[in-house]
Design an enzyme around this catalytic site. Structure first.
Site, PDB file in Angstrom:
ATOM      1  N   TYR A 124       0.799  -1.225   0.000  1.00 36.07           N
ATOM      2  CA  TYR A 124       0.000   0.000   0.000  1.00 36.07           C
ATOM      3  C   TYR A 124       0.833   1.276   0.000  1.00 36.07           C
ATOM      4  O   TYR A 124       0.493   2.252   0.645  1.00 36.07           O
ATOM      5  CB  TYR A 124      -0.987  -0.014   1.197  1.00 36.07           C
ATOM      6  N   HIS A 125       1.911   1.262  -0.796  1.00 31.11           N
ATOM      7  CA  HIS A 125       2.804   2.417  -0.875  1.00 31.11           C
ATOM      8  C   HIS A 125       2.991   2.920  -2.304  1.00 31.11           C
ATOM      9  O   HIS A 125       4.110   3.259  -2.697  1.00 31.11           O
ATOM     10  CB  HIS A 125       4.173   2.060  -0.280  1.00 31.11           C
ATOM     11  N   PRO A 126       1.938   3.003  -3.131  1.00 33.46           N
ATOM     12  CA  PRO A 126       2.132   3.487  -4.505  1.00 33.46           C
ATOM     13  C   PRO A 126       2.605   4.938  -4.512  1.00 33.46           C
ATOM     14  O   PRO A 126       2.134   5.767  -3.723  1.00 33.46           O
ATOM     15  CB  PRO A 126       0.744   3.334  -5.133  1.00 33.46           C
TER      16      PRO A 126
END
Length: 536
Positions: free
Chosen positions: A472-474
């Protein structure tokens, strides 16, 4: 309020920090527009409640990637916050800034963003429970829990096993050295989630020069010539427009910001023309350079109790609830990631290239509509996880439709380079190395996932392609840089080719930080506001 000096689109980590900073002096009038609603929800405020938000359309964009060959053809689930606080209101609350050298690389790509600028900004942002020193700050708007009490007893086994494996205990991943194992600092205050909305936006909303509009999805930026003059947005069934006498700032995140630029005619020209969108500025970098961390868990059945034993039975839930509501403690008052660390898969690596997560629970058994953190497996389980810090794989975000309410195409391209596959193979072998150390081996009954039968290199690679996914780190889809040929923004975060438009969020990162991205997203808002105020 069409006399705003700034319109901010998106009340996430960066947008909330921006609103706080830009309204602080009273000089500027700011309007903040958020597609989602309020963060005043029980499971948002409850630290361990984030599993209930994982698939909740009321607070979550619920994005899906395109089928990804690197993940065995699967469509990865991408939860992103759609409420005040953005993803800081649904995340796991780990506070990691990133390695010092990451910011030196930022400064090389975009002057003014090096460690010498980032460190004092972080110290100004923080009110760190661990106290002030040359790295940590006290007295800032964002309280950071040191997370030193109430840890699961298996944290001690984990830290001892890391030491036995040669990975020393590190007292502060945001301090002198990131490498090592230790306890994670958390954005938790008073047993409640300390999101960007709570720390920055709620105080700013008490100021008369800030207006917040919720449940309003911006559909395009309005231009006069090449100058941004406002936004169009939908609220309910009605379409509205809002103008500014100053600037428009996009803070929608790594998915929404490039999507909105493309909807407004800024992006890959051929793509936009094919969708019938008039091209205002052709820039193929908009939506490109997508970077994200990929992670996987190895799961073990334990000989000793874990949080599974506490949270699975009804009486355990009752006990945990009483601990939380009567004393503000117990497992509900924390993230599930009590401890973790950073390590190098090879001595040749100049700095850590993998991040560790230790969770004294397991969720092998699925549960419809949620990530079953509050209803874990019916046996004592523990998860050791990791994610790559500096993947070389790149994806993209592109419009599939001119409909502004349609989700864009998300192509993650996970494990699309030999480099990323090779280092992940070494990394999962290291997880087993940790589990085999005496301090962990003494309390592990058996490995459940992937299981000891998965042992060859080919089988391990096949396994992590099937079971890995985003952590969840785009980032980086509207990246800033000094080179106009490879970036969307200049170092002052101004969109190239137009006027009075900036992008300030995780999409603006020049490259991906080694660690969780909430802290650097907040930094973008904080330093971005500073650069705005010194340039207008």
């Amino acid at each position: 309020m069409n006399d705003s000096d700034f319109i901010i689109v998106g009340a996430g980590s960066a947008g909330c920090a921006l609103a706080y900073r830009l309204t602080e002096s009273g000089k500027f009038r700011v309007t903040l527009i958020e597609a989602g609603g309020s963060d005043a929800r029980f499971y948002v405020q409850l630290p361990l409640g984030y599993g209930k938000l994982f698939y909740d359309p009321a607070v979550n964009w619920l994005y899906k990637t395109e089928p990804d060959p690197g993940l065995a053809g699967q469509r990865d689930h991408w939860p992103r916050g759609r409420l005040l606080g953005g993803s800081s209101s649904i995340n796991a609350m780990v506070w990691i800034r990133g390695h010092h050298a990451d910011y030196e690389e930022w400064g090389q790509a975009a002057p003014g963003w090096g460690w010498s600028e980032a460190l004092p900004a972080y110290r100004a942002i923080e009110d760190n429970e661990a106290g002030a020193d040359v790295f940590r700050g006290r007295g800032g708007p964002l309280f950071i829990s040191a997370n030193r009490t109430g840890l699961h007893p298996l944290v001690h086994n984990y830290l001892e096993a890391c030491a036995e494996a040669g990975l020393p205990t590190t007292p502060d991943f945001n301090g002198l050295s990131q490498e090592g194992a230790g306890v994670y600092q958390m954005t938790i205050k008073g047993a409640r989630r300390n999101s960007a909305a709570r720390a920055f936006l709620r105080p700013a909303m008490k100021r008369p020069n800030l207006r917040v509009i919720t449940k309003a999805q911006v559909t395009r930026v309005l231009f006069e010539g090449r100058r941004a003059v406002g936004v169009e947005y939908r609220q309910g069934n009605a379409t509205h427009s809002l103008r500014t006498k100053g600037e428009v700032i996009l803070s929608g995140g790594a998915v929404n910001s490039p999507q909105l630029l493309q909807l407004s005619g800024i992006g890959p020209g051929a793509l936009l023309q094919g969708l019938g969108i008039p091209v205002l500025h052709d820039n193929p970098n908009v939506g490109a350079h997508l970077s994200d961390h990929q992670g996987i868990n190895y799961t073990f059945r334990m000989k000793v109790p874990t949080y599974n034993d506490e949270l699975r039975p009804w009486w355990g839930k009752l006990r945990a609830g009483m601990q939380y509501f009567l004393g503000g403690g117990g497992p509900l008052a924390k993230s599930i990631n009590h401890a973790g660390g950073f390590f190098r898969t090879s001595a040749a690596e100049p700095r850590p290239n993998m991040q560790l997560y230790m969770q004294a629970f397991s969720t092998l058994l699925p549960r419809d509509g949620e990530r079953p953190i509050l209803t874990p497996d019916p046996f004592p389980g523990l998860s050791l996880g990791l994610s790559n810090c500096r993947p070389t794989s790149r994806g993209h975000i592109r419009l599939k439709s001119p409909d502004p309410l349609a989700h864009p195409e998300i192509v993650a391209n996970a494990f699309s380079t030999d480099h990323d596959v090779a280092e992940m193979l070494l990394a999962v072998k290291y997880l087993r190395h940790l589990a085999a150390q005496p301090a962990m081996a003494a309390v592990i009954a058996e490995e459940l996932r992937p299981g000891p039968e998965v042992s060859t290199d080919a089988a391990l690679i096949e396994d992590f392609r099937k079971r890995s996914g985003t952590v969840y780190h785009p980032s980086c889809t509207c990246r800033m840089g000094s080179d106009a040929a490879t970036s969307v923004l200049d170092p002052l975060l101004r969109v190239r080719g137009v006027e009075a438009l900036r992008v300030i969020d995780a999409s603006s990162f020049p490259n991906l930080i080694a660690g969780n991205t909430n802290a650097p997203a907040i930094l973008m808002g904080w330093l971005g506001a500073q650069k705005i105020m010194t340039s207008v």
